[in-house]
Motif scaffolding. Structure first.
Motif, PDB file in Angstrom:
ATOM      1  N   ALA A 307      38.813  38.297  43.541  1.00 26.19           N
ATOM      2  CA  ALA A 307      38.638  39.480  42.698  1.00 26.19           C
ATOM      3  C   ALA A 307      38.813  40.754  43.509  1.00 26.19           C
ATOM      4  N   ASP A 310      42.569  41.136  44.373  1.00 28.04           N
ATOM      5  CA  ASP A 310      43.339  41.545  43.199  1.00 28.04           C
ATOM      6  C   ASP A 310      43.018  42.984  42.803  1.00 28.04           C
ATOM      7  N   PHE A 311      41.744  43.358  42.963  1.00 29.37           N
ATOM      8  CA  PHE A 311      41.312  44.712  42.620  1.00 29.37           C
ATOM      9  C   PHE A 311      42.099  45.743  43.418  1.00 29.37           C
ATOM     10  N   ARG A 330      42.738  43.852  33.853  1.00 28.03           N
ATOM     11  CA  ARG A 330      42.465  42.904  34.940  1.00 28.03           C
ATOM     12  C   ARG A 330      41.761  43.613  36.103  1.00 28.03           C
ATOM     13  N   ASP A 334      38.198  42.458  37.527  1.00 23.24           N
ATOM     14  CA  ASP A 334      37.894  42.161  38.939  1.00 23.24           C
ATOM     15  C   ASP A 334      36.678  42.955  39.405  1.00 23.24           C
TER      16      ASP A 334
END
Length: 480
Positions: A307, A310-311, A330, A334
């Motif tokens: 997370a 991806d953040f 998304r 995250d």
């Protein structure tokens, strides 16, 4: 907002004012002379009443007095109804309709004479009631006749004076009205002529050039930056017209420079926001991962590490400012996953998004600062389990985002202050709530007035942030 009047309407009002200045004196004069005419009518009425009373006063009073003396009218009947009292009331009414001091004095003499007649008749009644000799009443009748005759003569004098006064007033009123009417007609004619000539000159020298400048201003506001005024007026407005043409010449350059400055400002602010988020967020997240690793919770470590990765991947987005809404959702998912792992049962969240909005593009990092505000300024300040809800749907070409928390809420006065600052937009000089006002400013810089943020809140219950942006596709997001 007060509506500004055009020059034409202003000139029309001046014209009407000039006409009013001419007509009002005439109206006032007519009213004054109408009053005199009413006074004349009252004089005529007084003359008629006084003449009628004068012609019958001797006969009616003397006849009634002899009837009382000879016993044809009883004292009680006389006291209940008699001509002296009736005539006195009529004279008093005439007196009310009289304004001349001399005439009122004359009527006062009439009234005193009637009082004398009434006194003599009252003595006759007393003699009758005492059975006094008839000769006594005959003597009193002589006085009654004299007083009655005096009433008749004074009333005739009053009638003559009223006739003379009414005649003089009537002649004067007619002459004055005639002279005043001629003067007023001449004044009105002069003003009408002057007003028409003034309006023509003002229309040519002021109104038409002003209309051209208004057309130019409207054209510039519609984006027609090549519009210029060619027919310049030969008066003081020529300087203003030249200035407007020069302003239009410089407007394109200024707009381009301003657009470049605003773009650089927006880029700088989003980098500042990213820099503000990165340090403490990374430190806290890494600390949480370290604790999870020491606890041996490998799944949580993997989930949180993915997370976090991806953040930041979405935060950078290879330097792009516009990303699909699906990525923005998304991004905050995250973020919420990381926070929920860190806070455990103290924080829950739900995301409700219409699938059809995911294909649209939006300015990145709009929702994350708002959710951060909801957590750190809302749910963390209450003892109950914090909950963050994100709702998003499409409505008539606009995407609506609702960020709802069950936190501390905002007091009404503070809420009104925040909404006012949000409406002020680019002029906001924010101190507190940096993330909220930064997002609002970026929205206005990129979307213009098509986007906005509104807050609603109930103290101790929670706050709702409503974000509205227009739908944008990949092919046109740079032109929003």
């Amino acid at each position: 907002m007060i509506k500004q009047s055009s020059i034409r309407s202003l000139l029309q009002r001046v014209s009407w004012l000039m006409l009013a200045l001419a007509i009002v004196p005439l109206v006032i004069s007519v009213l004054i002379y109408t009053r005199y005419l009413f006074a004349y009518e009252k004089s005529v009425q007084n003359i008629s009443e006084a003449n009628r009373i004068s012609s019958s006063v001797e006969e009616s009073i003397i006849e009634e007095a002899w009837g009382l003396t000879y016993g044809q009218i009883t004292p009680d009947d006389y006291r209940n109804s008699n001509n002296v009292t009736k005539i006195r009331k009529e004279i008093s009414q005439i007196k009310k309709n009289t304004r001349n001091a001399k005439e009122r004095a004359t009527l006062n003499i009439v009234l005193r004479s009637l009082d004398n007649v009434a006194n003599y008749l009252e003595k006759i009644i007393e003699n009758i009631e005492k059975d006094a000799p008839f000769n006594n009443n005959q003597t009193l009748m002589t006085h009654v006749q004299s007083a009655t005759k005096l009433v008749h003569e004074i009333l005739q004098d009053f009638v003559n004076v009223e006739i003379e006064s009414a005649t003089d007033n009537s002649v004067e009123v007619r002459k004055s009205i005639l002279i005043l009417s001629v003067i007023e007609i001449a004044i009105v004619g002069i003003i009408i002529w002057f007003t028409r000539n003034t309006n023509k000159r003002m229309n040519t020298q002021i109104q038409q050039p002003m209309e051209e400048m208004i057309k130019m201003a409207e054209a510039l506001s519609d984006g027609k930056l090549n519009y210029r005024i060619k027919c310049l007026p030969d008066n003081e407005l020529q300087t203003l017209t030249n200035s407007m043409n020069e302003m239009a010449d410089n407007l394109v350059v200024l707009l381009e420079e301003n657009a470049l400055k605003q773009y650089n400002l927006a880029q700088s602010e989003v980098r500042v926001l990213q820099a503000q988020i990165t340090p403490h967020f990374i430190y806290n997240s890494l600390d949480a991962i370290l604790v999870l690793a020491e606890m041996g919770d490998v799944e949580k470590v993997k989930e949180m590490t993915y997370a976090l990765s991806d953040f930041f991947r979405i935060s950078l987005s290879q330097g792009q400012d516009w990303i699909p809404i699906e990525k923005e959702i998304r991004h905050i998912t995250d973020y919420l996953i990381i926070l929920q792992i860190r806070y455990g049962d103290a924080l829950t969240y739900s995301i409700e998004v219409e699938p059809k909005i995911e294909k649209f593009f939006m300015l990145k990092m709009i929702l994350q600062p708002l959710i951060e505000n909801a957590v750190y300024h809302g749910t963390k300040l209450v003892r109950r389990t914090g909950k963050i809800v994100l709702q998003a749907y499409l409505d008539e070409g606009y995407v609506h985002f609702f960020i709802i928390d069950n936190g501390k809420g905002i007091l009404p006065e503070k809420l009104e202050e925040i909404n006012t600052e949000l409406r002020d937009g680019l002029s906001t000089d924010f101190g507190e709530g940096y993330g909220l006002f930064n997002v609002n400013k970026r929205l206005l810089l990129y979307y213009g007035s098509n986007a906005k943020i509104e807050l609603s809140s109930i103290p101790e219950k929670g706050t709702t942030v409503h974000v509205i942006i227009p739908t944008t596709t990949e092919g046109n997001f740079k032109n929003v």
